[in-house]
Design a protein around this motif. Structure first.
Motif, PDB file in Angstrom:
ATOM      1  N   LEU A 149      -5.166   2.496  -4.021  1.00 13.16           N
ATOM      2  CA  LEU A 149      -6.385   3.523  -4.853  1.00 13.16           C
ATOM      3  C   LEU A 149      -7.743   2.356  -4.245  1.00 13.16           C
ATOM      4  N   VAL A 174      -9.564  10.699  -9.059  1.00 11.94           N
ATOM      5  CA  VAL A 174      -7.940  10.633  -9.254  1.00 11.94           C
ATOM      6  C   VAL A 174      -6.913  12.007 -10.253  1.00 11.94           C
ATOM      7  N   GLU A 212      -0.871  10.468 -11.165  1.00 10.80           N
ATOM      8  CA  GLU A 212      -0.689   8.765 -11.016  1.00 10.80           C
ATOM      9  C   GLU A 212       0.872   9.355 -11.225  1.00 10.80           C
TER      10      GLU A 212
END
Length: 84
Positions: A16, A54, A57
């Motif tokens: 990231l 984000v 995940e």
């Protein structure tokens, strides 16, 4: 996501920090942009008009599947900056 119009780009990464840095460099013209619709918008609108989040995940094996899912969910290909 463009904070003014809600248009988004959905991508994937297994690093990231490196991906964020790449977006910033391309979005301000310090690095050669790709065929993406995102970077011309960042250059025109300004980096401060975009957020970076984000949204999930997952494992590396799931990246393509989840990217497709969120591109469809946010309609980021038709009403955003994603390409495929």
């Amino acid at each position: 996501t463009n904070i003014d119009n809600g248009r988004s780009y959905v991508g994937q990464s297994n690093d990231l920090a490196a991906r964020f840095k790449q977006h910033i460099k391309r979005g301000c013209g310090a690095e050669t942009p790709t065929k993406s619709k995102l970077y011309p918008a960042m250059l025109k609108e300004g980096l401060w008009k975009f957020t970076f989040e984000v949204i999930e995940e997952c494992t590396e094996k799931e990246l393509n599947e989840r990217e497709d899912y969120y591109q469809n969910f946010y309609d980021s290909i038709n009403y955003g900056y994603s390409i495929k």
